[in-house]
Design a protein around this motif. Structure first.
Motif, PDB file in Angstrom:
ATOM      1  N   GLY A 225       0.945  -1.142  -0.032  1.00  0.00           N
ATOM      2  CA  GLY A 225       0.015  -0.011  -0.045  1.00  0.00           C
ATOM      3  C   GLY A 225       0.995   1.167  -0.044  1.00  0.00           C
ATOM      4  N   GLY A 227       0.850   5.670   1.391  1.00  0.00           N
ATOM      5  CA  GLY A 227       0.435   6.701   2.181  1.00  0.00           C
ATOM      6  C   GLY A 227      -0.206   7.837   1.341  1.00  0.00           C
ATOM      7  N   LYS A 246      -8.607   0.841  -2.226  1.00  0.00           N
ATOM      8  CA  LYS A 246      -7.903  -0.182  -1.503  1.00  0.00           C
ATOM      9  C   LYS A 246      -6.624   0.311  -1.491  1.00  0.00           C
ATOM     10  N   ASN A 247      -5.658  -0.502  -0.541  1.00  0.00           N
ATOM     11  CA  ASN A 247      -4.140  -0.264  -0.696  1.00  0.00           C
ATOM     12  C   ASN A 247      -3.843   1.017  -0.091  1.00  0.00           C
ATOM     13  N   THR A 249      -2.634   2.960   3.110  1.00  0.00           N
ATOM     14  CA  THR A 249      -2.029   2.379   4.569  1.00  0.00           C
ATOM     15  C   THR A 249      -2.028   3.335   5.666  1.00  0.00           C
ATOM     16  N   ALA A 250      -1.959   4.483   5.006  1.00  0.00           N
ATOM     17  CA  ALA A 250      -2.082   5.729   6.336  1.00  0.00           C
ATOM     18  C   ALA A 250      -2.384   7.000   5.317  1.00  0.00           C
ATOM     19  N   GLY A 309      -7.003   2.189   8.309  1.00  0.00           N
ATOM     20  CA  GLY A 309      -5.421   2.334   8.335  1.00  0.00           C
ATOM     21  C   GLY A 309      -5.396   3.392   9.360  1.00  0.00           C
TER      22      GLY A 309
END
Length: 383
Positions: A225, A227, A246-247, A249-250, A309
């Motif tokens: 992923g 950010g 999707k994917n 992460t932050a 996330g």
């Protein structure tokens, strides 16, 4: 002995790198004024100054000596940089071409304001935005208009998509600095750039999904992923991406409204209408400024799930929509710009419009706001 001023590291440094300013060859206790100035790519002048007194040995070290007044006061080793203000009100210091540095002139003058005396010494220090070894790669992939900055080394590297706010264009200075800290960073434009539309009335997530897919498929980007980093409208776009795509992460949201206020969200065959806000709660403070409780007409949860996330939301202390990280009443841009509402009470005496603008503008920067910029920028690049 003639006075000299030095900046360490010598010659050139990154814009987000602390420096040490030292003046030598002064008389013990000598009052001096330090002045910093630079011109942006459009030739506009930005300046800051501060008053000091030399130490007993005739040396002045800004890491130890507090400023006695001027653009700031107290122990602020980097004050001459973060306190730079435009000669013309309402201009914003931004870097338009990260491949060239800003040249900051530092002058030491004898005496204190309002009439410092003769020039004792001067130097020029360059502050750049493209760290050594960082590769700048223009991206024209499908509809995506962006620039990718890849750190030096073999990689792959953690990936970040960087999106700015209202006004459009392609702003690269934050992405280039982040690449110097080991992040493959894609600065994405979404309006008012090349063949992109003029203005931006709705959020079309399919476009940003293309940018996300480009990063996930890039050999220099470490999966699974990436950010997201957004400011203002860009923060709202990032939160929408993290909610539907999707994917991710932050997400770091800086001065975002946390909900879709006056723009619809479109993704594939679905559309979510804007929530809107209650204009009856709008309060005009004067001709130039207003404040409002930005109250959505509907619940935010009815239209948009909160992103999964890790999430860092940075906003104002009086944000009544969502408060995850509470800070002083401030807007924030980790590169340089610190903007906030006029906190102090208006003077009782009436001001002319031009004087009022200048008075508001002079009050906009506080040491706490600069400290906030450093703290959040450090948090972004270190986590």
């Amino acid at each position: 002995m003639a006075a000299t001023v030095t900046v360490e590291p010598a010659g050139r440094s990154r814009w987000d790198q602390p420096v040490r300013i030292t003046v030598r060859g002064l008389a013990p206790g000598q009052p001096v004024t330090l002045r910093a100035s630079l011109r942006d790519e459009k030739g506009e002048l930005f300046r800051a100054h501060a008053r000091y007194c030399a130490e007993g040995a005739g040396e002045l070290d800004l890491t130890r000596a507090p400023a006695l007044g001027g653009s700031f006061s107290g122990l602020e080793p980097m004050g001459l940089f973060w306190a730079l203000e435009p000669e013309k009100p309402f201009l914003r210091l931004v870097k338009r071409d990260v491949q060239t540095p800003f040249a900051v002139e530092l002058e030491v003058l004898d005496g204190h304001d309002p009439e410092p005396q003769r020039l004792l010494c001067r130097t020029v220090h360059e502050r750049d935005f493209l760290p050594p070894g960082v590769r700048r790669e223009p991206v024209r992939a499908g509809r995506v208009r962006a620039t990718l900055f890849v750190p030096p080394g073999c990689g792959p590297f953690p990936g970040i998509i960087d999106i700015f706010g209202v006004g459009g264009g392609l702003w690269e200075y934050r992405a280039s600095l982040l690449a110097g800290h080991g992040f493959a960073t894609l600065a994405v434009a979404y309006s008012d750039f090349e063949d992109l539309p003029t203005g931006y009335n709705d959020v079309h997530l399919d476009y940003f999904e293309e940018a996300l897919c480009y990063m996930l498929q890039h050999p220099q980007v470490k999966g699974p992923g990436v950010g997201l980093l957004g400011f203002s409208l860009g923060a709202d776009i990032c939160l929408s991406m993290a909610s539907f795509l999707k994917n991710i992460t932050a997400t770091v949201s800086i001065n975002g409204s946390v909900f879709t206020g006056n723009r619809s969200i479109h993704y594939k065959q679905s559309s979510i209408p804007p929530l809107g806000c209650d204009l009856r709660r709008l309060k005009y403070c004067n001709l130039w400024w207003f404040e409002t409780t930005y109250a959505p007409r509907k619940s935010c949860s009815s239209s948009q799930s909160f992103p999964e996330g890790m999430n860092l939301l940075c906003g104002g202390l009086f944000d009544e929509v969502a408060t995850v990280e509470t800070w002083p009443r401030v807007g924030f841009n980790p590169f340089i710009g610190v903007f906030h509402k006029w906190e102090e009470e208006r003077e009782k005496k009436p001001l002319k419009q031009e004087d009022e603008i200048n008075e508001i503008w002079k009050r906009r920067k506080k040491p706490v706001h600069a400290a906030l910029c450093f703290a959040i920028w450090r948090g972004i690049k270190d986590h």
